[in-house]
Write a protein that holds these residues in place. Structure first.
Motif, PDB file in Angstrom:
ATOM      1  N   VAL A 110     -52.970   2.085  60.574  1.00  0.00           N
ATOM      2  CA  VAL A 110     -53.560   2.066  61.913  1.00  0.00           C
ATOM      3  C   VAL A 110     -54.602   3.157  62.052  1.00  0.00           C
ATOM      4  CG1 VAL A 110     -53.087   2.342  64.380  1.00  0.00           C
ATOM      5  CG2 VAL A 110     -51.485   1.066  62.947  1.00  0.00           C
ATOM      6  N   THR A 111     -54.286   4.362  61.545  1.00  0.00           N
ATOM      7  CA  THR A 111     -55.231   5.473  61.630  1.00  0.00           C
ATOM      8  C   THR A 111     -56.513   5.174  60.860  1.00  0.00           C
ATOM      9  OG1 THR A 111     -53.385   7.028  61.796  1.00  0.00           O
ATOM     10  CG2 THR A 111     -55.526   7.926  61.209  1.00  0.00           C
ATOM     11  N   ILE A 147     -56.373  -4.236  64.571  1.00  0.00           N
ATOM     12  CA  ILE A 147     -56.319  -3.068  65.449  1.00  0.00           C
ATOM     13  C   ILE A 147     -57.548  -2.978  66.347  1.00  0.00           C
ATOM     14  CG2 ILE A 147     -56.203  -0.552  65.528  1.00  0.00           C
ATOM     15  CD1 ILE A 147     -53.618  -1.912  64.681  1.00  0.00           C
ATOM     16  N   VAL A 148     -58.729  -2.974  65.734  1.00  0.00           N
ATOM     17  CA  VAL A 148     -59.957  -2.739  66.498  1.00  0.00           C
ATOM     18  C   VAL A 148     -60.311  -3.940  67.382  1.00  0.00           C
ATOM     19  CG1 VAL A 148     -62.422  -2.223  66.327  1.00  0.00           C
ATOM     20  CG2 VAL A 148     -60.808  -1.138  64.769  1.00  0.00           C
ATOM     21  N   LEU A 196     -58.622   2.644  62.798  1.00  0.00           N
ATOM     22  CA  LEU A 196     -59.283   3.203  63.975  1.00  0.00           C
ATOM     23  C   LEU A 196     -60.547   3.970  63.601  1.00  0.00           C
ATOM     24  CD1 LEU A 196     -56.254   4.493  66.106  1.00  0.00           C
ATOM     25  CD2 LEU A 196     -57.799   2.609  66.656  1.00  0.00           C
ATOM     26  N   PHE A 197     -60.558   4.571  62.420  1.00  0.00           N
ATOM     27  CA  PHE A 197     -61.710   5.366  61.992  1.00  0.00           C
ATOM     28  C   PHE A 197     -62.595   4.632  60.993  1.00  0.00           C
ATOM     29  CE2 PHE A 197     -58.770   8.538  63.605  1.00  0.00           C
ATOM     30  CZ  PHE A 197     -59.608   9.349  64.355  1.00  0.00           C
ATOM     31  N   PHE A 200     -52.469   5.626  72.531  1.00  0.00           N
ATOM     32  CA  PHE A 200     -52.323   5.709  71.077  1.00  0.00           C
ATOM     33  C   PHE A 200     -50.942   5.223  70.645  1.00  0.00           C
ATOM     34  CE2 PHE A 200     -55.971   8.666  71.163  1.00  0.00           C
ATOM     35  CZ  PHE A 200     -56.690   8.140  70.100  1.00  0.00           C
ATOM     36  N   GLN A 202     -55.710  -5.028  69.089  1.00  0.00           N
ATOM     37  CA  GLN A 202     -54.904  -4.137  69.928  1.00  0.00           C
ATOM     38  C   GLN A 202     -55.722  -3.169  70.781  1.00  0.00           C
ATOM     39  OE1 GLN A 202     -51.629  -4.404  70.400  1.00  0.00           O
ATOM     40  NE2 GLN A 202     -51.828  -6.225  69.122  1.00  0.00           N
ATOM     41  N   LEU A 203     -56.821  -2.657  70.241  1.00  0.00           N
ATOM     42  CA  LEU A 203     -57.607  -1.671  70.981  1.00  0.00           C
ATOM     43  C   LEU A 203     -58.169  -2.229  72.297  1.00  0.00           C
ATOM     44  CD1 LEU A 203     -58.624   1.218  70.983  1.00  0.00           C
ATOM     45  CD2 LEU A 203     -60.615   0.484  69.666  1.00  0.00           C
ATOM     46  N   ARG A 253     -58.397  -3.743  60.174  1.00  0.00           N
ATOM     47  CA  ARG A 253     -59.402  -3.386  61.194  1.00  0.00           C
ATOM     48  C   ARG A 253     -59.507  -4.469  62.249  1.00  0.00           C
ATOM     49  NH1 ARG A 253     -62.614  -1.785  56.793  1.00  0.00           N
ATOM     50  NH2 ARG A 253     -63.934  -3.633  57.086  1.00  0.00           N
ATOM     51  N   LEU A 291     -50.806   1.553  70.211  1.00  0.00           N
ATOM     52  CA  LEU A 291     -51.455   1.099  68.984  1.00  0.00           C
ATOM     53  C   LEU A 291     -50.546   1.275  67.772  1.00  0.00           C
ATOM     54  CD1 LEU A 291     -55.045   2.580  69.441  1.00  0.00           C
ATOM     55  CD2 LEU A 291     -54.351   0.203  69.732  1.00  0.00           C
ATOM     56  N   TYR A 292     -49.675   2.279  67.828  1.00  0.00           N
ATOM     57  CA  TYR A 292     -48.870   2.609  66.658  1.00  0.00           C
ATOM     58  C   TYR A 292     -47.491   1.941  66.652  1.00  0.00           C
ATOM     59  CZ  TYR A 292     -52.102   6.129  64.918  1.00  0.00           C
ATOM     60  OH  TYR A 292     -53.204   6.763  64.384  1.00  0.00           O
TER      61      TYR A 292
END
Length: 356
Positions: A59-60, A75-76, A63-64, A46, A79-80, A72, A49-50
């Motif tokens: 970022v949060t 990150i998704v 992720l959701f 985590f 980076q994820l 999205r 990612l941050y």
């Protein structure tokens, strides 16, 4: 239930958990260490990612499933996969190393020392740099397939050459070192025959990098590595018996040849798939099982704790690349830079203790 063993004058208590015909010995120390390692891997993942340029709240949300399309995507889809691939590929290399070290009863018997990752690398270079000529067939089966073919072919040849009324560990390591140098030389030759842009792509993969991670490269690793860990856990009791010698293993009713073959096969498949995603990241398969053995105790490195240590090593190296070191340095350079001195130090310590 609880079992009590006598070692000298000191009783050792082991908690035995039974579920039907399956019984598992649970060691409290290993459980605690495993939970701490798992929490560390999750926190580090985590954290990676941050530490990017996007604000934490963005970022949060990404992720959701919230936020805009670009966050999205960054990150998704960006980076994820890098974080997950680093964690699962590191775990896969560590589990493969733990399996091979256990059946060979030698801490140097790892995929990168036995030529398995070198063989996989050669086939992947064929798939990447010679897709339109020599490597057309390997390109057709994809990078994961090419890595598996290279790893499996090398393992079979190594196993055949090292077998003499059983698996001789000294011969295994010598054959593995010879195979490593052979495939390294072959890969170097192939790179001299490829086009410049193909060499650049292949060279980045050979060093070991997470920069090209995507959901396509992650999926095989995400499927195979957990299966390999579970299969290794099911063989743990047999591996513990083999680590004490083949004669003693037979007296316990364990078939050393079959168990060794199955364990090596699991290690080869897991290592091949892990290498296909990130390249042959050096020394993870060597260091992680030995770290796990020392922090969790036991007679052999546990697959789960070894996998968590491997994931932690790769993610820590990625963190160094993003924060302390120049961002252009791939993660494989960091693990090699750390692993080389550690290997030399371990050999010196072993010699001082009369083990070499």
């Amino acid at each position: 239930m609880t079992a009590t063993l006598e070692v000298g004058h000191r009783p050792l208590r082991r908690n035995v958990v039974r579920a039907g015909l399956v019984s598992v010995i649970v060691r409290p120390r290993a459980v605690v260490v495993g939970l701490v390692l798992a929490a560390s891997v999750a926190a580090l993942g985590f954290g990676l990612l941050y530490i990017e340029t996007l604000p934490p709240d963005v970022v949060t949300k990404a992720l959701f499933g919230g936020g805009g399309r670009l966050p999205r995507q960054a990150i998704v889809d960006g980076q994820l996969p890098i974080v997950l691939l680093g964690a699962f590929a590191g775990a896969g290399l560590a589990v493969a190393g733990a399996n091979m070290q256990t059946v060979a009863r030698n801490p140097l018997a790892t995929p990168d020392m036995l030529g398995i990752t070198a063989g996989a690398s050669t086939m992947v270079v064929l798939a990447i740099a010679f897709a339109g000529s020599w490597g057309a067939w390997f390109d057709g089966i994809g990078v994961p397939g090419a890595a598996l073919v290279g790893a499996a072919g090398t393992a079979l040849a190594m196993y055949a050459l090292a077998w003499k009324n059983g698996l001789e560990t000294t011969r295994l390591v010598l054959v593995g070192v010879a195979a490593t140098w052979f495939f390294t030389a072959l890969t170097s030759y192939l790179l001299t025959r490829a086009q410049v842009w193909e060499v650049e792509e292949a060279q980045r993969w050979i060093v070991g990098s997470l920069s090209g991670a995507s959901w396509d490269t992650l999926t095989p690793v995400l499927v195979v590595v957990p299966i390999g860990i579970v299969a290794s856990l099911l063989l743990r009791a047999r591996l513990a018996a083999i680590s004490m010698g083949e004669d003693l293993a037979r007296s316990f009713g364990t078939g050393p040849a079959l168990t060794t073959g199955v364990t090596m096969a699991i290690g080869v498949v897991v290592a091949g798939v892990a290498v296909s995603g990130v390249g042959p990241i050096a020394f993870v398969a060597l260091l992680a099982p030995q770290i796990a053995l020392r922090v969790a105790g036991g007679t052999v490195p546990g697959p789960l704790t070894s996998g968590l240590c491997g994931a932690l090593l790769v993610l820590l190296s990625e963190l160094l690349c993003r924060t302390v070191l120049p961002s252009s340095i791939p993660v494989g350079v960091v693990t090699a830079g750390v692993g080389g001195p550690v290997l030399v130090a371990s050999l010196v310590i072993a010699k001082m203790k009369g083990r070499l």
